[in-house]
Design a protein around this motif. Structure first.
Motif, PDB file in Angstrom:
ATOM      1  N   VAL A  35      -3.579  -6.158  -6.140  1.00 56.11           N
ATOM      2  CA  VAL A  35      -2.788  -5.810  -4.963  1.00 56.11           C
ATOM      3  C   VAL A  35      -1.331  -6.145  -5.276  1.00 56.11           C
ATOM      4  O   VAL A  35      -1.000  -7.300  -5.557  1.00 56.11           O
ATOM      5  CB  VAL A  35      -3.271  -6.587  -3.717  1.00 56.11           C
ATOM      6  N   ARG A  36      -0.468  -5.138  -5.244  1.00 59.77           N
ATOM      7  CA  ARG A  36       0.953  -5.341  -5.569  1.00 59.77           C
ATOM      8  C   ARG A  36       1.817  -5.540  -4.334  1.00 59.77           C
ATOM      9  O   ARG A  36       2.748  -6.341  -4.356  1.00 59.77           O
ATOM     10  CB  ARG A  36       1.488  -4.161  -6.390  1.00 59.77           C
ATOM     11  N   ARG A  37       1.591  -4.781  -3.279  1.00 54.22           N
ATOM     12  CA  ARG A  37       2.384  -4.892  -2.058  1.00 54.22           C
ATOM     13  C   ARG A  37       1.514  -4.531  -0.873  1.00 54.22           C
ATOM     14  O   ARG A  37       0.661  -3.657  -0.971  1.00 54.22           O
ATOM     15  CB  ARG A  37       3.590  -3.964  -2.123  1.00 54.22           C
ATOM     16  N   ILE A  38       1.740  -5.202   0.258  1.00 59.19           N
ATOM     17  CA  ILE A  38       0.933  -4.988   1.458  1.00 59.19           C
ATOM     18  C   ILE A  38       1.857  -4.645   2.621  1.00 59.19           C
ATOM     19  O   ILE A  38       2.864  -5.321   2.839  1.00 59.19           O
ATOM     20  CB  ILE A  38       0.126  -6.255   1.816  1.00 59.19           C
ATOM     21  N   VAL A  39       1.488  -3.596   3.366  1.00 61.62           N
ATOM     22  CA  VAL A  39       2.182  -3.250   4.602  1.00 61.62           C
ATOM     23  C   VAL A  39       1.106  -2.951   5.632  1.00 61.62           C
ATOM     24  O   VAL A  39       0.403  -1.943   5.524  1.00 61.62           O
ATOM     25  CB  VAL A  39       3.108  -2.021   4.422  1.00 61.62           C
ATOM     26  N   GLY A  40       0.927  -3.845   6.591  1.00 59.62           N
ATOM     27  CA  GLY A  40      -0.131  -3.691   7.576  1.00 59.62           C
ATOM     28  C   GLY A  40      -1.487  -3.755   6.905  1.00 59.62           C
ATOM     29  O   GLY A  40      -1.808  -4.717   6.216  1.00 59.62           O
ATOM     30  N   ASN A  41      -2.275  -2.702   7.083  1.00 61.37           N
ATOM     31  CA  ASN A  41      -3.586  -2.610   6.442  1.00 61.37           C
ATOM     32  C   ASN A  41      -3.573  -1.622   5.290  1.00 61.37           C
ATOM     33  O   ASN A  41      -4.618  -1.155   4.853  1.00 61.37           O
ATOM     34  CB  ASN A  41      -4.655  -2.196   7.458  1.00 61.37           C
ATOM     35  N   ILE A  47      -1.802   3.976  -3.031  1.00 64.84           N
ATOM     36  CA  ILE A  47      -1.831   3.347  -1.705  1.00 64.84           C
ATOM     37  C   ILE A  47      -3.267   3.382  -1.208  1.00 64.84           C
ATOM     38  O   ILE A  47      -3.910   4.436  -1.194  1.00 64.84           O
ATOM     39  CB  ILE A  47      -0.913   4.088  -0.708  1.00 64.84           C
ATOM     40  N   VAL A  48      -3.787   2.226  -0.820  1.00 68.23           N
ATOM     41  CA  VAL A  48      -5.131   2.131  -0.253  1.00 68.23           C
ATOM     42  C   VAL A  48      -4.974   1.939   1.256  1.00 68.23           C
ATOM     43  O   VAL A  48      -4.261   1.046   1.708  1.00 68.23           O
ATOM     44  CB  VAL A  48      -5.923   0.956  -0.863  1.00 68.23           C
ATOM     45  N   ASP A  49      -5.634   2.796   2.022  1.00 67.13           N
ATOM     46  CA  ASP A  49      -5.593   2.745   3.479  1.00 67.13           C
ATOM     47  C   ASP A  49      -6.891   2.127   3.979  1.00 67.13           C
ATOM     48  O   ASP A  49      -7.973   2.691   3.779  1.00 67.13           O
ATOM     49  CB  ASP A  49      -5.417   4.156   4.031  1.00 67.13           C
ATOM     50  N   ALA A  50      -6.803   0.970   4.624  1.00 68.58           N
ATOM     51  CA  ALA A  50      -7.978   0.265   5.130  1.00 68.58           C
ATOM     52  C   ALA A  50      -8.114   0.410   6.646  1.00 68.58           C
ATOM     53  O   ALA A  50      -8.682  -0.444   7.313  1.00 68.58           O
ATOM     54  CB  ALA A  50      -7.921  -1.208   4.733  1.00 68.58           C
ATOM     55  N   GLY A  51      -7.600   1.509   7.190  1.00 68.36           N
ATOM     56  CA  GLY A  51      -7.728   1.767   8.625  1.00 68.36           C
ATOM     57  C   GLY A  51      -6.678   1.023   9.425  1.00 68.36           C
ATOM     58  O   GLY A  51      -5.909   0.227   8.889  1.00 68.36           O
ATOM     59  N   PRO A  52      -6.653   1.279  10.732  1.00 68.02           N
ATOM     60  CA  PRO A  52      -5.644   0.635  11.574  1.00 68.02           C
ATOM     61  C   PRO A  52      -5.872  -0.870  11.717  1.00 68.02           C
ATOM     62  O   PRO A  52      -7.014  -1.338  11.724  1.00 68.02           O
ATOM     63  CB  PRO A  52      -5.784   1.345  12.914  1.00 68.02           C
TER      64      PRO A  52
END
Length: 124
Positions: free
Chosen positions: A42-48, A60-65
């Motif tokens: 994991v390099r950077r996180i914004v929200g989920n 970019i991995v999208d883990a839902g809202p």
């Protein structure tokens, strides 16, 4: 004849008996498939959403809202993600941390639970 058929039947049984045994794909080789597995840091996180780097590329991995489920990953953490590539990001179904902890995001079948009525209408 029997010697040639036995290995083929054995492989067929193994493939059908292990549906979760999906080969891990390098990020740079991703194609639009459900049930694909990618691993990286994991390099950077914004929200989920987070950027996953496997050394061949980043996605970019999208883990839902966030209101549905907070994933609480950390930058630098190594994870394995099962999901689906959809041309610009990777929709996560399940995230496994390096310590074995599994974060279940959603089932791969049907629309995500947060789609509400929109997901039901799109199935018709």
């Amino acid at each position: 004849m029997k010697r040639r058929i036995l290995p083929i039947l054995t492989m067929a049984l193994l493939v059908t008996a292990i549906p979760e045994a999906i080969a891990q794909i390098r990020i740079r080789d991703l194609q639009r498939n459900s049930g694909t597995t990618v691993s990286g840091i994991v390099r950077r996180i914004v929200g989920n959403e987070f950027i996953l780097d496997d050394g061949t590329g980043q996605i970019i991995v999208d883990a839902g809202p966030r209101w549905y489920r907070q994933i609480n990953l950390s930058e630098g953490e190594r994870v394995t993600v099962v999901g689906e590539y959809d041309d610009y990001d990777f929709d996560a179904y399940r995230i496994t941390r390096s310590n074995g902890q599994i974060i279940q995001i959603r089932n791969p079948e049907g629309p995500p639970p947060w789609a509400g009525d929109r997901g039901r209408r799109n199935r018709n």
